[in-house]
Design a protein around this motif. Structure first.
Motif, PDB file in Angstrom:
ATOM      1  N   VAL A   1      94.503  24.803  98.056  1.00  0.00           N
ATOM      2  CA  VAL A   1      95.317  24.192  97.024  1.00  0.00           C
ATOM      3  C   VAL A   1      96.028  23.010  97.630  1.00  0.00           C
ATOM      4  N   GLY A   2      95.757  21.815  97.117  1.00  0.00           N
ATOM      5  CA  GLY A   2      96.431  20.623  97.602  1.00  0.00           C
ATOM      6  C   GLY A   2      97.613  20.309  96.742  1.00  0.00           C
ATOM      7  N   GLY A   3      98.570  19.594  97.282  1.00  0.00           N
ATOM      8  CA  GLY A   3      99.755  19.272  96.503  1.00  0.00           C
ATOM      9  C   GLY A   3     100.407  18.016  97.000  1.00  0.00           C
ATOM     10  N   LYS A   4     101.409  17.572  96.318  1.00  0.00           N
ATOM     11  CA  LYS A   4     102.139  16.374  96.678  1.00  0.00           C
ATOM     12  C   LYS A   4     103.490  16.776  97.227  1.00  0.00           C
ATOM     13  N   SER A   5     103.817  16.329  98.408  1.00  0.00           N
ATOM     14  CA  SER A   5     105.094  16.678  99.021  1.00  0.00           C
ATOM     15  C   SER A   5     106.175  15.727  98.552  1.00  0.00           C
ATOM     16  N   GLU A   6     107.371  15.932  99.090  1.00  0.00           N
ATOM     17  CA  GLU A   6     108.489  15.095  98.679  1.00  0.00           C
ATOM     18  C   GLU A   6     108.244  13.624  99.003  1.00  0.00           C
ATOM     19  N   ALA A   7     107.516  13.363 100.097  1.00  0.00           N
ATOM     20  CA  ALA A   7     107.246  11.985 100.487  1.00  0.00           C
ATOM     21  C   ALA A   7     105.945  11.467  99.903  1.00  0.00           C
ATOM     22  N   GLY A   8     105.284  12.283  99.076  1.00  0.00           N
ATOM     23  CA  GLY A   8     104.047  11.857  98.449  1.00  0.00           C
ATOM     24  C   GLY A   8     102.829  12.066  99.314  1.00  0.00           C
ATOM     25  N   ASN A   9     102.947  12.796 100.433  1.00  0.00           N
ATOM     26  CA  ASN A   9     101.824  13.016 101.316  1.00  0.00           C
ATOM     27  C   ASN A   9     101.554  14.489 101.440  1.00  0.00           C
ATOM     28  N   GLY A  10     100.302  14.833 101.680  1.00  0.00           N
ATOM     29  CA  GLY A  10      99.949  16.233 101.894  1.00  0.00           C
ATOM     30  C   GLY A  10      98.602  16.314 102.541  1.00  0.00           C
ATOM     31  N   VAL A  11      98.204  17.496 102.948  1.00  0.00           N
ATOM     32  CA  VAL A  11      96.901  17.679 103.552  1.00  0.00           C
ATOM     33  C   VAL A  11      96.269  18.916 102.990  1.00  0.00           C
TER      34      VAL A  11
ATOM     35  N   VAL B   1      94.718   8.071  96.948  1.00  0.00           N
ATOM     36  CA  VAL B   1      93.707   9.111  97.009  1.00  0.00           C
ATOM     37  C   VAL B   1      93.285   9.508  95.598  1.00  0.00           C
ATOM     38  N   PRO B   2      91.983   9.706  95.344  1.00  0.00           N
ATOM     39  CA  PRO B   2      91.529  10.037  93.982  1.00  0.00           C
ATOM     40  C   PRO B   2      92.183  11.266  93.374  1.00  0.00           C
ATOM     41  N   LEU B   3      92.717  12.176  94.248  1.00  0.00           N
ATOM     42  CA  LEU B   3      93.361  13.361  93.716  1.00  0.00           C
ATOM     43  C   LEU B   3      94.492  12.995  92.767  1.00  0.00           C
ATOM     44  N   TRP B   4      95.158  11.909  93.052  1.00  0.00           N
ATOM     45  CA  TRP B   4      96.322  11.513  92.261  1.00  0.00           C
ATOM     46  C   TRP B   4      96.027  10.361  91.306  1.00  0.00           C
ATOM     47  N   HIS B   5      94.774   9.951  91.228  1.00  0.00           N
ATOM     48  CA  HIS B   5      94.414   8.870  90.325  1.00  0.00           C
ATOM     49  C   HIS B   5      93.928   9.422  88.991  1.00  0.00           C
ATOM     50  N   GLY B   6      93.958   8.598  87.991  1.00  0.00           N
ATOM     51  CA  GLY B   6      93.410   8.992  86.705  1.00  0.00           C
ATOM     52  C   GLY B   6      91.891   9.103  86.751  1.00  0.00           C
ATOM     53  N   HIS B   7      91.313   9.902  85.874  1.00  0.00           N
ATOM     54  CA  HIS B   7      89.867  10.091  85.815  1.00  0.00           C
ATOM     55  C   HIS B   7      89.406   9.893  84.378  1.00  0.00           C
TER      56      HIS B   7
ATOM     57  N   ALA C   1      89.659  19.256  92.369  1.00  0.00           N
ATOM     58  CA  ALA C   1      90.756  18.802  93.227  1.00  0.00           C
ATOM     59  C   ALA C   1      92.065  18.738  92.453  1.00  0.00           C
ATOM     60  N   GLN C   2      92.004  18.284  91.203  1.00  0.00           N
ATOM     61  CA  GLN C   2      93.213  18.219  90.395  1.00  0.00           C
ATOM     62  C   GLN C   2      93.740  19.615  90.072  1.00  0.00           C
ATOM     63  N   MET C   3      92.861  20.551  89.786  1.00  0.00           N
ATOM     64  CA  MET C   3      93.308  21.921  89.538  1.00  0.00           C
ATOM     65  C   MET C   3      93.960  22.510  90.788  1.00  0.00           C
ATOM     66  N   ASN C   4      93.413  22.193  91.950  1.00  0.00           N
ATOM     67  CA  ASN C   4      94.027  22.650  93.192  1.00  0.00           C
ATOM     68  C   ASN C   4      95.441  22.100  93.338  1.00  0.00           C
ATOM     69  N   ALA C   5      95.617  20.828  93.012  1.00  0.00           N
ATOM     70  CA  ALA C   5      96.943  20.219  93.110  1.00  0.00           C
ATOM     71  C   ALA C   5      97.916  20.827  92.106  1.00  0.00           C
TER      72      ALA C   5
END
Length: 463
Positions: A251-261, A348-354, A362-366
């Protein structure tokens, strides 16, 4: 004085109950009454504990009022002890106690804050205005998770011995009931519980889909599907025993600084990697083990590691669950080959529109990482779907900022029953019941009176 005041309060509550059951009471008044009940509940809890403590102190009971409270109010000793403990802890949290009495904070969230003060200190809880603000707007389930994270940041060494105590308490027992049913009871540590829960929920969801296409028309309840899932998962040759290296998702996510792994290892299990910038968060899925029948998934859960602004380890948690120690995270790291993926809010495409209307994997994981559960009812995140807050028909994009996590039942409420997406006070969204104006049943017009039953031109006869 006390008797007269108590009598007035009792009469007032009786009048409110009558009004609540009166069909003529407007819906808006009922909503106001529900809000006031939050204040009543907190005040009643504090009143009961204070009164019992006063009686016990004057009569020297020596139990802070637990016995007299249980006897006078009709509570179990366990509930009475918990109520007295919360009231005693609130003595060192005067601002929380005032907020409970004024109705700003529910008694359930006050209990969470009281337990949090035991893990850290009353001074830290009192001085954190943001924590108190969240206690005023979040549900008890959300508040418990937020308070756990808050305490973990201030006591990073606390998770280790808490987890060890939880592991030591694990148990599972069977016994035969009087009616011939076999009963089951147990307690599991957070990691084992998350593994078992996910597999049960996924199997129950599979059975629900089978019921939709069943020819006999019989539909099992959720409890029945969970019982059948227990039979399936524990039977020899179950569907999971035949899986060779099950595919599990990180599960990927966005941290407070906008970065994650986040990422996957070669066996398809989610693992963490290295990210850029401060405030990183590593999302880790467990690896696979070996046994006599080949490679199997030893775990298929997601562990999220939060890192501080300087990149140092802060704490780790099961996605949507409890805080776990660093040792458990490292144990899962050892079972997987890591292939890192960096994502951020900028490139990163995870946070871009599709262009697709349906959320990508990837979006569901986030979304699972951000919400941890259904944004409406708190249902398990693995049976949830991605929902567009602004509909696609109105130009809403398919990206993370315009989506929330909803189970199929809550999704139906939004699309077919008029429920609304509203902010939940922590930067995410939940759903609320529709605001509707109800006019009551239709009624036929009143019949004409006897004096007007004849038309004027028929009062006289022609000569």
């Amino acid at each position: 004085m006390v008797l007269n005041t108590a009598r007035r309060v009792r009469e007032g509550l009786a009048e409110l109950i009558r009004l609540a059951n009166d069909p003529a009471t407007p819906t808006s008044d009922l909503r106001v009454l529900l809000g006031e009940c939050k204040t009543f509940g907190g005040q009643l809890t504090v009143l009961q504990a204070d009164t019992a403590a006063g009686v016990a102190g004057r009569e020297r009971h020596g139990d802070s009022g637990v016995g007299v409270l249980a006897q006078a109010v009709g509570l179990s000793r366990r509930d009475a002890a918990g109520q007295v403990k919360v009231a005693k802890n609130l003595e060192s949290l005067p601002s929380v106690r005032d907020a409970v009495e004024s109705g700003d904070i529910s008694i359930a969230n006050a209990k969470v804050l009281a337990c949090t003060s035991e893990r850290t200190s009353a001074e830290q809880v009192e001085q954190d205005s943001e924590l108190l603000r969240k206690a005023a707007v979040l549900s008890p389930e959300q508040m418990a998770r937020e308070a756990g994270r808050w305490a973990a940041r201030r006591r990073p060494d606390d998770a280790e011995h808490v987890y060890r105590r939880q592991r030591a308490r694990r148990r599972l027992s069977f016994w035969d009931g009087d009616d011939g049913m076999v009963c089951l009871r147990g307690e599991l540590d957070p990691v084992t519980g998350a593994k078992v829960r996910k597999r049960f929920v996924q199997e129950a969801e599979r059975l629900r889909r089978l019921d939709l296409h069943s020819s006999d028309g019989q539909k099992r309840s959720l409890d029945q599907r969970m019982a059948d899932a227990f039979d399936t998962l524990t039977s020899h040759g179950s569907i999971y025993a035949k899986i060779d290296g099950a595919t599990n998702e990180a599960v990927g996510g966005k941290s407070e600084a906008g970065n994650g792994v986040g990422g996957k290892d070669e066996a398809g299990n989610g693992v963490g990697g290295n990210g850029k910038g401060a405030g990183k968060r590593k999302d880790v899925g467990s690896g696979v083990g070996k046994c006599g029948c080949g490679r199997r998934a030893s775990a298929d859960i997601t562990i999220v590691q939060h890192l501080g602004a300087d990149g140092t380890d802060a704490f780790a948690e099961i996605a949507g669950g409890e805080i776990i120690p660093q040792s458990v995270l490292e144990e899962h790291f050892c079972d997987a080959r890591i292939r890192g993926v960096v994502f951020s809010g900028e490139g990163v495409p995870l946070w871009h529109g599709h262009a697709k209307r349906v959320a990508t994997k990837a979006q569901m994981n986030a979304l699972r990482a951000r919400y941890g559960a259904c944004g409406g009812c708190g249902a398990n995140m693995w049976i949830c779907q991605g929902h567009h807050i602004r509909p696609v028909s109105q130009g809403g994009p398919t990206n993370i900022d315009n989506m929330m996590l909803l189970c199929w039942a809550c999704h139906q409420k939004v699309h077919h029953h008029g429920w609304r997406e509203v902010p939940d006070g922590r930067g995410l969204y939940t759903i609320a019941a529709p605001e509707r104006i109800r006019y009551g049943p239709a009624r036929a017009p009143d019949p004409p009176s006897a004096s007007r039953s004849l038309r004027p031109d028929r009062l006289f006869t022609a000569p």
